[in-house]
Design a protein around this motif. Structure first.
Motif, short mmCIF file in Angstrom:
data_model
loop_
_atom_site.label_atom_id
_atom_site.label_comp_id
_atom_site.label_asym_id
_atom_site.label_seq_id
_atom_site.Cartn_x
_atom_site.Cartn_y
_atom_site.Cartn_z
N GLN A 65 0.83 -1.20 0.00
CA GLN A 65 0.00 0.00 0.00
C GLN A 65 0.87 1.26 0.00
O GLN A 65 0.60 2.21 -0.72
CB GLN A 65 -0.94 0.00 1.22
CG GLN A 65 -1.91 1.17 1.26
CD GLN A 65 -2.89 1.12 0.11
OE1 GLN A 65 -3.36 0.05 -0.27
NE2 GLN A 65 -3.18 2.28 -0.47
N ARG A 66 1.90 1.21 0.85
CA ARG A 66 2.81 2.34 0.90
C ARG A 66 3.51 2.56 -0.43
O ARG A 66 3.68 3.68 -0.90
CB ARG A 66 3.85 2.16 2.01
CG ARG A 66 3.32 2.35 3.43
CD ARG A 66 2.82 3.78 3.64
NE ARG A 66 3.82 4.78 3.36
CZ ARG A 66 4.75 5.17 4.23
NH1 ARG A 66 4.76 4.66 5.45
NH2 ARG A 66 5.63 6.08 3.89
N ASN A 69 1.05 4.07 -2.70
CA ASN A 69 0.89 5.48 -2.36
C ASN A 69 2.08 6.30 -2.85
O ASN A 69 1.92 7.41 -3.38
CB ASN A 69 0.71 5.67 -0.86
CG ASN A 69 -0.63 5.15 -0.36
OD1 ASN A 69 -1.56 4.98 -1.15
ND2 ASN A 69 -0.73 4.89 0.93
#
Length: 435
Positions: A65-66, A69
């Motif tokens: 997810q990071r 992002n």
């Protein structure tokens, strides 16, 4: 004896067997306990492994997810950098404004940033422009209105604004300017001196959307204008309420107060402001420069005059005489004349009748067709030299509609009036010789 030994041995063997069984049982219990303990440890270990796997999976998901992002942020930063780079590399500057004080035009790439007569910022964005770049300029300038150009549908409040658009269309050679006019306030109340506009109003191509002080807002909204060109002045009969209503309806508007400029060329220069909405500023600059050159040429011709005729300029309405203002007095001087009442701080009918030796009289209004029409209003004007020798002129009914857009023509016709020996009169459009 041997029997006793045998029994003894048997007993010993039995005891050993019993001890062996007991030892085996004891060992089996311990083994079972050990196995049970081992099983518990294995269970705990399995649970710990499962927990670790879950933690690792959660960490992996978080990392993904990071990373996603970061990738999005990197892409956004890249796009923002590209937009900033594009904006920074775009040609920027100003459309030259020489005389007008109430508007300005900047451009950055394909975008125009305008200041209208109320000091509002208007952003003109090219049709088809990317939303990201448009948002950049909206965030930068925080405009009161965003209009996409070239405008396809425009509503005009004043005939003087229409005259400027008409000159842009006629001399700039772009028919789209005229085709964009879909509505005019008071459209059918004027005597139009722009033939194509008159015809379009007659056949309904251009709609009359009601009076300037209280137009038909439903009709305006139905026309779906890209912009409404308005003028502003306060008061109970002003247009402040119109502007407020357009704000409520979220209809973009631009305030064109050319009539407040301090010079004829300043008023005419508003053609550049209107031209920006059609991306025709280059054409407007060329048109204006031509008008300015003609203006300067006429003024230079007037300076060659050997004498400067005395010019009276006024109108009498409701028994009250309204003399020329400072701008008209300057115009008289540019055309090679002398304002007849320059020595008076206040000009009224008594002054006019006292100063009879005037060479030219300009009646600053229309609706009169002959000298007798003037004398019906004030018979004593017959005593003026200008009336006696037949040098009496009035505004034509085209004056108020066209004068602001065609100041060079105003000066030319005034030169015909004051110095016919220098500039033989042609066909009057803005003034009428009274006979």
């Amino acid at each position: 004896m041997s029997q006793k030994i045998t029994l003894g041995l048997a007993a010993a063997a039995l005891l050993i067997s019993i001890l062996a069984v007991a030892l085996a049982w004891s060992t089996s219990a311990k083994v079972e306990e050990a196995l049970h303990a081992t099983g518990q440890e294995l269970g705990a270990l399995t649970s710990a492994v499962k927990s670790l796997n879950s933690t690792l999976a959660s960490l992996a998901s978080g990392v993904e997810q990071r990373l996603a992002n970061v990738e999005r942020e990197a892409a956004a930063a890249k796009n923002a950098t590209a937009i900033l780079l594009k904006a920074a590399q775009a040609p920027a500057g100003e459309v030259p404004v020489k005389y007008a004080k109430l508007f300005s035009i900047r451009y950055e790439g394909g975008y125009y940033v305008l200041r209208d007569a109320l000091g509002r910022t208007i952003l003109l964005a090219p049709r088809g422009a990317g939303p990201a770049l448009t948002k950049f300029y909206v965030d930068k300038y925080k405009p009161a209105a965003v209009v996409y150009y070239p405008v396809q549908r425009a509503v005009y409040m004043s005939s003087t604004h229409v005259a400027m658009a008409y000159r842009l269309y006629k001399e700039g050679g772009d028919a789209h300017v005229l085709k964009s006019v879909v509505g005019i306030m008071w459209g059918k109340e004027y005597a139009w001196h722009l033939p194509e506009v008159a015809k379009a109003l007659e056949n309904g191509t251009i709609r009359d959307v009601g009076p300037a002080s209280s137009p038909n807002y439903e009709q305006i909204a139905a026309l779906k204008p890209d912009v409404v060109f308005v003028y502003f002045y306060p008061g109970p009969y002003g247009t402040e309420a119109v502007i407020q209503r357009l704000d409520q309806l979220k209809i973009p508007y631009a305030v064109v107060n050319e009539f407040q400029e301090g010079s004829p060329l300043g008023r005419a220069e508003w053609i550049k402001f209107i031209a920006a909405f059609y991306n025709l500023t280059d054409a407007a600059v060329k048109i204006f420069d031509g008008a300015e050159a003609k203006w300067n040429s006429l003024a230079a011709l007037a300076r060659e005059a050997e004498h400067r005729p005395r010019v009276a300029w006024f109108i009498i309405f409701g028994g009250v005489l309204y003399p020329a203002g400072p701008q008209v007095r300057e115009l008289i001087s540019l055309a090679g004349g002398r304002y007849a009442y320059s020595n008076y701080s206040r000009v009224d009918l008594e002054v006019v009748l006292k100063e009879k030796d005037v060479d030219v009289l300009v009646w600053s209004g229309y609706g009169v067709q002959s000298v007798s029409d003037i004398l019906k209003i004030e018979p004593r004007l017959s005593e003026l030299k200008a009336v006696a020798v037949g040098r009496l002129y009035a505004y034509s009914d085209a004056f108020y509609q066209l004068a602001n857009a065609y100041p060079d023509q105003v000066l030319e016709e005034l030169l015909w009036i004051i110095h016919p020996e220098l500039a033989p009169p042609g066909n009057f459009t803005l003034f009428v010789p009274l006979r």
